[in-house]
Design a protein around this motif. Structure first.
Motif, PDB file in Angstrom:
ATOM      1  N   THR A  23      71.377  29.943  50.358  1.00  0.00           N
ATOM      2  CA  THR A  23      70.172  29.318  49.379  1.00  0.00           C
ATOM      3  C   THR A  23      70.405  30.156  48.108  1.00  0.00           C
ATOM      4  N   LEU A  24      70.987  31.262  48.083  1.00  0.00           N
ATOM      5  CA  LEU A  24      70.964  31.917  46.915  1.00  0.00           C
ATOM      6  C   LEU A  24      72.082  31.541  45.963  1.00  0.00           C
ATOM      7  N   VAL A  25      73.217  31.177  46.334  1.00  0.00           N
ATOM      8  CA  VAL A  25      74.148  30.841  45.662  1.00  0.00           C
ATOM      9  C   VAL A  25      73.996  29.300  45.268  1.00  0.00           C
ATOM     10  N   LEU A  26      73.229  28.591  46.004  1.00  0.00           N
ATOM     11  CA  LEU A  26      72.850  27.359  45.607  1.00  0.00           C
ATOM     12  C   LEU A  26      71.656  27.099  44.539  1.00  0.00           C
ATOM     13  N   GLU A  27      71.215  28.497  44.400  1.00  0.00           N
ATOM     14  CA  GLU A  27      70.051  28.602  43.340  1.00  0.00           C
ATOM     15  C   GLU A  27      69.044  27.400  43.529  1.00  0.00           C
ATOM     16  N   ILE A  28      68.462  27.540  44.745  1.00  0.00           N
ATOM     17  CA  ILE A  28      67.575  26.407  44.983  1.00  0.00           C
ATOM     18  C   ILE A  28      66.047  27.242  46.027  1.00  0.00           C
ATOM     19  N   GLY A  29      66.238  28.780  45.737  1.00  0.00           N
ATOM     20  CA  GLY A  29      65.277  29.606  46.499  1.00  0.00           C
ATOM     21  C   GLY A  29      63.808  29.315  45.943  1.00  0.00           C
ATOM     22  N   ASN A  30      63.727  29.085  44.693  1.00  0.00           N
ATOM     23  CA  ASN A  30      62.263  29.145  44.259  1.00  0.00           C
ATOM     24  C   ASN A  30      61.713  27.734  44.213  1.00  0.00           C
ATOM     25  N   LYS A  31      62.662  26.635  44.601  1.00  0.00           N
ATOM     26  CA  LYS A  31      62.026  25.307  44.987  1.00  0.00           C
ATOM     27  C   LYS A  31      60.916  25.357  45.982  1.00  0.00           C
ATOM     28  N   LYS A  32      59.851  24.387  45.739  1.00  0.00           N
ATOM     29  CA  LYS A  32      58.925  24.219  46.836  1.00  0.00           C
ATOM     30  C   LYS A  32      59.395  23.355  47.762  1.00  0.00           C
ATOM     31  N   GLY A  33      58.961  23.536  49.115  1.00  0.00           N
ATOM     32  CA  GLY A  33      59.491  22.581  50.079  1.00  0.00           C
ATOM     33  C   GLY A  33      58.425  22.528  51.250  1.00  0.00           C
ATOM     34  N   LYS A  34      58.661  21.946  52.181  1.00  0.00           N
ATOM     35  CA  LYS A  34      57.962  21.787  53.469  1.00  0.00           C
ATOM     36  C   LYS A  34      58.885  21.578  54.744  1.00  0.00           C
ATOM     37  N   ILE A  35      58.250  22.430  55.881  1.00  0.00           N
ATOM     38  CA  ILE A  35      59.300  22.049  57.005  1.00  0.00           C
ATOM     39  C   ILE A  35      58.302  21.450  58.022  1.00  0.00           C
ATOM     40  N   GLN A  36      59.046  20.910  58.670  1.00  0.00           N
ATOM     41  CA  GLN A  36      58.556  20.214  60.152  1.00  0.00           C
ATOM     42  C   GLN A  36      59.303  20.467  61.236  1.00  0.00           C
ATOM     43  N   PHE A  37      58.820  20.695  62.533  1.00  0.00           N
ATOM     44  CA  PHE A  37      59.729  20.764  63.644  1.00  0.00           C
ATOM     45  C   PHE A  37      58.961  19.676  64.813  1.00  0.00           C
ATOM     46  N   PHE A  38      59.936  18.937  65.319  1.00  0.00           N
ATOM     47  CA  PHE A  38      59.581  18.049  66.096  1.00  0.00           C
ATOM     48  C   PHE A  38      60.445  17.983  67.343  1.00  0.00           C
ATOM     49  N   SER A  39      59.881  17.526  68.577  1.00  0.00           N
ATOM     50  CA  SER A  39      60.882  17.511  69.723  1.00  0.00           C
ATOM     51  C   SER A  39      61.667  16.028  69.722  1.00  0.00           C
ATOM     52  N   ARG A  40      62.795  16.270  70.256  1.00  0.00           N
ATOM     53  CA  ARG A  40      63.822  15.037  70.572  1.00  0.00           C
ATOM     54  C   ARG A  40      63.556  14.604  71.918  1.00  0.00           C
ATOM     55  N   GLU A  41      62.760  15.279  72.768  1.00  0.00           N
ATOM     56  CA  GLU A  41      62.518  14.819  74.220  1.00  0.00           C
ATOM     57  C   GLU A  41      61.162  15.345  74.469  1.00  0.00           C
ATOM     58  N   ALA A 268      66.754  27.610  82.328  1.00  0.00           N
ATOM     59  CA  ALA A 268      66.594  26.070  81.976  1.00  0.00           C
ATOM     60  C   ALA A 268      67.164  25.810  80.653  1.00  0.00           C
ATOM     61  N   LYS A 269      67.688  24.432  80.787  1.00  0.00           N
ATOM     62  CA  LYS A 269      68.360  23.873  79.422  1.00  0.00           C
ATOM     63  C   LYS A 269      67.413  23.884  78.301  1.00  0.00           C
ATOM     64  N   PRO A 270      67.906  24.276  77.243  1.00  0.00           N
ATOM     65  CA  PRO A 270      66.642  24.394  76.032  1.00  0.00           C
ATOM     66  C   PRO A 270      66.239  23.027  75.826  1.00  0.00           C
ATOM     67  N   ILE A 271      64.892  22.860  75.339  1.00  0.00           N
ATOM     68  CA  ILE A 271      64.291  21.732  74.882  1.00  0.00           C
ATOM     69  C   ILE A 271      65.125  21.442  73.366  1.00  0.00           C
ATOM     70  N   ASP A 272      65.402  20.103  73.388  1.00  0.00           N
ATOM     71  CA  ASP A 272      66.119  19.841  71.789  1.00  0.00           C
ATOM     72  C   ASP A 272      65.070  19.537  70.813  1.00  0.00           C
ATOM     73  N   ILE A 273      64.883  20.876  70.177  1.00  0.00           N
ATOM     74  CA  ILE A 273      63.933  20.628  68.949  1.00  0.00           C
ATOM     75  C   ILE A 273      64.661  20.317  67.552  1.00  0.00           C
ATOM     76  N   GLY A 274      64.192  19.488  67.106  1.00  0.00           N
ATOM     77  CA  GLY A 274      64.823  18.906  65.706  1.00  0.00           C
ATOM     78  C   GLY A 274      63.924  19.873  64.481  1.00  0.00           C
ATOM     79  N   CYS A 275      64.493  20.016  63.178  1.00  0.00           N
ATOM     80  CA  CYS A 275      63.694  20.425  62.090  1.00  0.00           C
ATOM     81  C   CYS A 275      63.903  19.622  60.954  1.00  0.00           C
ATOM     82  N   LYS A 276      63.245  19.350  59.953  1.00  0.00           N
ATOM     83  CA  LYS A 276      63.290  18.944  58.537  1.00  0.00           C
ATOM     84  C   LYS A 276      62.851  19.652  57.560  1.00  0.00           C
ATOM     85  N   ILE A 277      63.703  19.924  56.604  1.00  0.00           N
ATOM     86  CA  ILE A 277      63.076  20.655  55.475  1.00  0.00           C
ATOM     87  C   ILE A 277      63.364  19.983  54.223  1.00  0.00           C
ATOM     88  N   GLU A 278      62.312  19.559  53.681  1.00  0.00           N
ATOM     89  CA  GLU A 278      62.531  18.524  52.134  1.00  0.00           C
ATOM     90  C   GLU A 278      61.591  19.304  51.236  1.00  0.00           C
TER      91      GLU A 278
END
Length: 281
Positions: A23-41, A268-278
């Motif tokens: 994130t540092l080398v891409l110089e995007i650290g200060n941009k505002k965003g949102k994160i969402q976690f969801f389940s694929r099962e 147990a097999k971990p649940i398949d959790i997805g994540c979106k950062i936008e």
């Protein structure tokens, strides 16, 4: 379930010892965003409260959360937040790993609990202390979130006598002689012993033991053992342990035991959790 700040900080420090270099080398650290976690099962959630605490420590505003123990459907979002791109990316994998792992255990535990309840809702599903080292807090919380209970949280809380103890006592007969004395020392606790044979169980039962744990005893033989012991002492607690899982738990419940002791949920097999950062436009 108490999870210390020290452990939460450890989770963060483990993945982010200094900086998020990408994130540092891409110089995007200060941009505002949102994160969402969801389940694929479909599954049973666990670890969302710990993820929320990680959000807080990383200055992420929590906007949505579904609590541990909740059922989650495929593609359902259950955790969301807003913050800087730098903070969101630091939280991403830490939270995902916790929820993946914990929800896997919670989901498998719920399956076992439901299978047991289909036969006898009074039979408990309880877990051993043979969890993966370093995961105890999350693992126990996940078991409870799935509807199970810990069998033993540690050596300090229960009396469970194994063959290894008997080797120092001189065998079952010597144990039978001192059961009354043992119970006098810990009058508020149950005294339970693991035995190899029905004969040993009967001897201990007749001498006042509170419970018997049978390990790796076939269901047909276990059913006979339970019937005989309950005739001697109807309040006797009888546990079944050793290789019990989703494929055979119903057979064990049908034997008349009081609780199923298992380790399998920790793997147990971990649940398949997805994540979106936008970015927030």
């Amino acid at each position: 379930m108490y999870i210390s700040d020290e452990l939460i900080d450890k989770f963060i420090k483990e993945d982010v010892p200094y900086i998020d270099l990408t994130t540092l080398v891409l110089e995007i650290g200060n941009k505002k965003g949102k994160i969402q976690f969801f389940s694929r099962e479909d599954g049973v959630l666990c670890g969302t409260e710990e993820a929320a605490r990680i959000f807080d420590k990383l200055n992420i505003e929590l906007t949505k959360i579904k609590p541990s123990g909740s059922l989650v459907k495929k593609n359902e979002a259950f955790l969301e937040g807003k913050g800087s791109a730098s903070d969101l990316h630091m939280a991403w994998k830490i939270c995902q790993n916790i929820i993946d792992y914990s929800s896997g255990i919670a989901t498998k535990t719920r399956k076992l609990v439901n299978k047991a309840a289909n036969i006898n809702s009074d039979v408990s599903v309880i877990t051993t202390r043979k969890n993966i080292p370093g995961t105890k807090e999350l693992a126990i919380k996940a078991v409870v979130s799935g509807g199970g209970f810990p069998h033993r949280l540690g050596l300090s809380e229960t009396i469970l006598i194994f063959k290894q103890h008997l080797n120092f006592l001189g065998g079952i007969h010597e144990l039978a002689k001192i059961i009354k004395k043992i119970k006098g020392k810990v009058c508020e606790k149950k005294v339970i012993a693991e035995v190899d044979s029905l004969e040993d169980a009967v001897e201990l039962c007749k001498n006042g033991i509170d419970g018997i744990q049978f390990d790796k005893v076939p269901c047909d033989k276990l059913k006979v053992n339970v019937s005989i012991l309950k005739d001697i002492n109807p309040s006797m607690v009888i546990l079944a342990a050793g290789g019990i899982n989703e494929s055979n738990i119903e057979d064990y419940v049908e034997t008349g035991i009081d609780a199923i002791v298992t380790t399998c949920v920790y793997y147990a097999k971990p649940i398949d959790i997805g994540c979106k950062i936008e970015p927030i436009m």
